[in-house]
Design a protein around this motif. Structure first.
Motif, PDB file in Angstrom:
ATOM      1  N   VAL A 148       3.068   8.521   4.171  1.00 45.54           N
ATOM      2  CA  VAL A 148       2.846   7.332   3.269  1.00 45.54           C
ATOM      3  C   VAL A 148       1.295   7.487   2.773  1.00 45.54           C
ATOM      4  O   VAL A 148       0.476   7.917   3.368  1.00 45.54           O
ATOM      5  CB  VAL A 148       3.239   5.992   3.736  1.00 45.54           C
ATOM      6  CG1 VAL A 148       4.642   6.045   3.831  1.00 45.54           C
ATOM      7  CG2 VAL A 148       2.308   5.633   5.028  1.00 45.54           C
ATOM      8  N   GLY A 149       1.046   6.907   1.635  1.00 48.63           N
ATOM      9  CA  GLY A 149      -0.169   6.975   1.185  1.00 48.63           C
ATOM     10  C   GLY A 149      -1.263   5.875   1.787  1.00 48.63           C
ATOM     11  O   GLY A 149      -2.358   6.166   1.944  1.00 48.63           O
ATOM     12  N   LYS A 150      -0.723   4.968   2.170  1.00 48.40           N
ATOM     13  CA  LYS A 150      -1.545   3.652   2.660  1.00 48.40           C
ATOM     14  C   LYS A 150      -0.771   3.228   3.807  1.00 48.40           C
ATOM     15  O   LYS A 150       0.232   2.980   4.255  1.00 48.40           O
ATOM     16  CB  LYS A 150      -1.609   2.715   1.584  1.00 48.40           C
ATOM     17  CG  LYS A 150      -2.307   2.909   0.148  1.00 48.40           C
ATOM     18  CD  LYS A 150      -2.324   1.680  -0.495  1.00 48.40           C
ATOM     19  CE  LYS A 150      -2.912   2.145  -1.959  1.00 48.40           C
ATOM     20  NZ  LYS A 150      -2.975   0.915  -2.948  1.00 48.40           N
ATOM     21  N   VAL A 151      -1.713   2.484   4.777  1.00 47.30           N
ATOM     22  CA  VAL A 151      -1.385   1.792   5.858  1.00 47.30           C
ATOM     23  C   VAL A 151      -0.339   0.584   5.692  1.00 47.30           C
ATOM     24  O   VAL A 151       0.661   0.475   6.513  1.00 47.30           O
ATOM     25  CB  VAL A 151      -2.525   1.143   6.565  1.00 47.30           C
ATOM     26  CG1 VAL A 151      -2.351   0.500   7.825  1.00 47.30           C
ATOM     27  CG2 VAL A 151      -3.631   2.451   7.126  1.00 47.30           C
ATOM     28  N   ILE A 152      -0.489  -0.021   4.603  1.00 47.92           N
ATOM     29  CA  ILE A 152       0.361  -1.137   4.243  1.00 47.92           C
ATOM     30  C   ILE A 152       1.755  -0.485   4.028  1.00 47.92           C
ATOM     31  O   ILE A 152       2.869  -1.386   3.993  1.00 47.92           O
ATOM     32  CB  ILE A 152      -0.218  -1.715   3.023  1.00 47.92           C
ATOM     33  CG1 ILE A 152       0.564  -3.285   2.720  1.00 47.92           C
ATOM     34  CG2 ILE A 152      -0.025  -1.039   1.694  1.00 47.92           C
ATOM     35  CD1 ILE A 152      -0.126  -4.296   3.848  1.00 47.92           C
ATOM     36  N   ASP A 153       1.942   0.521   3.873  1.00 46.61           N
ATOM     37  CA  ASP A 153       3.233   1.089   3.485  1.00 46.61           C
ATOM     38  C   ASP A 153       4.019   1.529   4.718  1.00 46.61           C
ATOM     39  O   ASP A 153       5.346   1.653   4.574  1.00 46.61           O
ATOM     40  CB  ASP A 153       3.284   2.458   2.822  1.00 46.61           C
ATOM     41  CG  ASP A 153       2.368   2.233   1.266  1.00 46.61           C
ATOM     42  OD1 ASP A 153       2.717   0.961   0.634  1.00 46.61           O
ATOM     43  OD2 ASP A 153       1.968   3.147   0.710  1.00 46.61           O
ATOM     44  N   LEU A 154       3.448   1.272   6.083  1.00 48.14           N
ATOM     45  CA  LEU A 154       4.119   2.187   7.162  1.00 48.14           C
ATOM     46  C   LEU A 154       5.386   0.851   7.395  1.00 48.14           C
ATOM     47  O   LEU A 154       6.506   1.342   7.894  1.00 48.14           O
ATOM     48  CB  LEU A 154       3.135   1.895   8.274  1.00 48.14           C
ATOM     49  CG  LEU A 154       2.160   3.186   8.180  1.00 48.14           C
ATOM     50  CD1 LEU A 154       1.045   3.004   9.225  1.00 48.14           C
ATOM     51  CD2 LEU A 154       3.050   4.412   8.223  1.00 48.14           C
ATOM     52  N   PHE A 155       5.179  -0.311   7.422  1.00 46.18           N
ATOM     53  CA  PHE A 155       5.805  -1.329   8.077  1.00 46.18           C
ATOM     54  C   PHE A 155       7.077  -1.365   7.206  1.00 46.18           C
ATOM     55  O   PHE A 155       8.319  -1.438   7.503  1.00 46.18           O
ATOM     56  CB  PHE A 155       5.341  -2.675   8.137  1.00 46.18           C
ATOM     57  CG  PHE A 155       5.042  -3.061   9.414  1.00 46.18           C
ATOM     58  CD1 PHE A 155       5.553  -4.322  10.123  1.00 46.18           C
ATOM     59  CD2 PHE A 155       4.468  -2.236  10.430  1.00 46.18           C
ATOM     60  CE1 PHE A 155       5.247  -4.508  11.439  1.00 46.18           C
ATOM     61  CE2 PHE A 155       4.081  -2.471  11.604  1.00 46.18           C
ATOM     62  CZ  PHE A 155       4.246  -3.855  12.092  1.00 46.18           C
ATOM     63  N   PRO A 156       6.903  -1.549   5.873  1.00 49.10           N
ATOM     64  CA  PRO A 156       8.083  -1.448   5.018  1.00 49.10           C
ATOM     65  C   PRO A 156       8.965  -0.240   5.043  1.00 49.10           C
ATOM     66  O   PRO A 156      10.259  -0.005   5.095  1.00 49.10           O
ATOM     67  CB  PRO A 156       7.749  -1.474   3.247  1.00 49.10           C
ATOM     68  CG  PRO A 156       6.402  -2.049   3.611  1.00 49.10           C
ATOM     69  CD  PRO A 156       5.803  -1.776   4.981  1.00 49.10           C
ATOM     70  N   MET A 157       8.554   0.900   5.183  1.00 45.91           N
ATOM     71  CA  MET A 157       9.262   2.227   5.563  1.00 45.91           C
ATOM     72  C   MET A 157      10.161   2.081   6.943  1.00 45.91           C
ATOM     73  O   MET A 157      11.140   2.575   6.937  1.00 45.91           O
ATOM     74  CB  MET A 157       8.310   3.459   5.797  1.00 45.91           C
ATOM     75  CG  MET A 157       8.914   4.734   6.079  1.00 45.91           C
ATOM     76  SD  MET A 157       7.792   6.158   5.788  1.00 45.91           S
ATOM     77  CE  MET A 157       6.426   5.714   6.980  1.00 45.91           C
ATOM     78  N   LEU A 158       9.384   1.423   7.889  1.00 40.17           N
ATOM     79  CA  LEU A 158      10.081   1.219   9.160  1.00 40.17           C
ATOM     80  C   LEU A 158      10.973   0.338   8.924  1.00 40.17           C
ATOM     81  O   LEU A 158      12.341   0.359   9.659  1.00 40.17           O
ATOM     82  CB  LEU A 158       9.043   0.737  10.335  1.00 40.17           C
ATOM     83  CG  LEU A 158       9.547   0.597  11.648  1.00 40.17           C
ATOM     84  CD1 LEU A 158      10.058   2.012  12.125  1.00 40.17           C
ATOM     85  CD2 LEU A 158       8.450  -0.040  12.760  1.00 40.17           C
ATOM     86  N   SER A 159      10.944  -1.006   8.321  1.00 35.29           N
ATOM     87  CA  SER A 159      11.752  -2.007   8.167  1.00 35.29           C
ATOM     88  C   SER A 159      13.118  -1.714   7.287  1.00 35.29           C
ATOM     89  O   SER A 159      14.458  -2.045   7.780  1.00 35.29           O
ATOM     90  CB  SER A 159      11.138  -3.152   7.602  1.00 35.29           C
ATOM     91  OG  SER A 159      10.256  -3.578   8.313  1.00 35.29           O
TER      92      SER A 159
END
Length: 233
Positions: A148-159
């Motif tokens: 992903v491009g940003k740290v903030i995108d990690l949780f949505p990708m996991l969820s």
């Protein structure tokens, strides 16, 4: 005419040229705040700061913009030999940390790493990420890695179930937990990784980097650290 010629030479001479610094490393801090704070630090007067939220934006900029300095993930100079690390950022007197490998389903444990999909912020480029993550995992590996491009995108990708695990620093994890209430499970830690480093362009006068030792505590805080030390060769 002589005055005009002298003015032209002064404006176009290397001494008159402003130094530039590029800043890229995964963080939950706003790049606009980083850029503004760094650009306003009296110790860095005359330096133009460009901060980037995504790896691809940073690397695209390298193709057209010359930078004398850069703040980068400690591993990145391995793949960008034009930059040499000269100072190490620290946090709580520590020079390094361990990434956490996180899941939100307890069935995705350490034993299933090799059959799962891992997610991580693009830190070294797509062609390098596989070997880099495997080195972090000390020989273990995911079936596949998504970036992903940003740290903030990690949780949505996991969820959303796009990945089974994410690789994230403890401080970024704590920040994201304030925004996402999803329960998480720490599967395992990676090996030690150094915090980001201040680099200088190869061939540039290293003495010119000494000004970074004088940056303020506010600037360090905006970057996400509380200290900076010279890298011993």
């Amino acid at each position: 005419m002589r005055l005009l010629l002298l003015s032209f030479l002064l404006l176009t001479s290397p001494l008159a040229a402003a130094e530039r610094i590029a800043i890229y490393y995964p963080t939950t801090h706003e790049v606009r705040d980083i850029q503004k704070t760094l650009g306003g630090d009296p110790a860095l007067s005359g330096i133009t700061a460009n901060a980037f939220a995504r790896f691809e934006d940073f690397t695209f900029s390298l193709g057209s913009d010359p930078y004398e300095f850069a703040i980068l993930p400690s591993v990145l100079p391995r793949y960008l030999p034009e930059f040499e690390p000269v100072f190490q950022f620290t946090l709580g007197n520590a020079k390094s940390f361990k990434y956490s490998i996180i899941s939100i389903d307890s069935k995705w444990d350490k034993a299933k790493l090799a059959t799962g999909v891992g997610g991580m912020v693009d830190e070294v480029g797509r062609k390098n990420i596989k070997l880099y993550v495997e080195s972090l995992m000390a020989g273990q590996k995911f079936k596949r890695i998504k970036q992903v491009g940003k740290v903030i995108d990690l949780f949505p990708m996991l969820s959303l179930g796009n990945v089974d695990y994410i690789v994230i620093s403890p401080r970024d994890l704590e920040h994201l937990k304030k925004e996402f209430t999803t329960r998480t499970y720490k599967v395992v830690d990676t090996i030690e990784v150094n915090y980001p480093v201040l680099c200088i362009k190869n061939g540039y006068d290293k003495k010119k980097a000494q000004k970074f030792e004088r940056i303020s505590k506010a600037t360090l805080s905006a970057l996400g650290f509380d200290g900076i030390v010279e890298i011993e060769k």
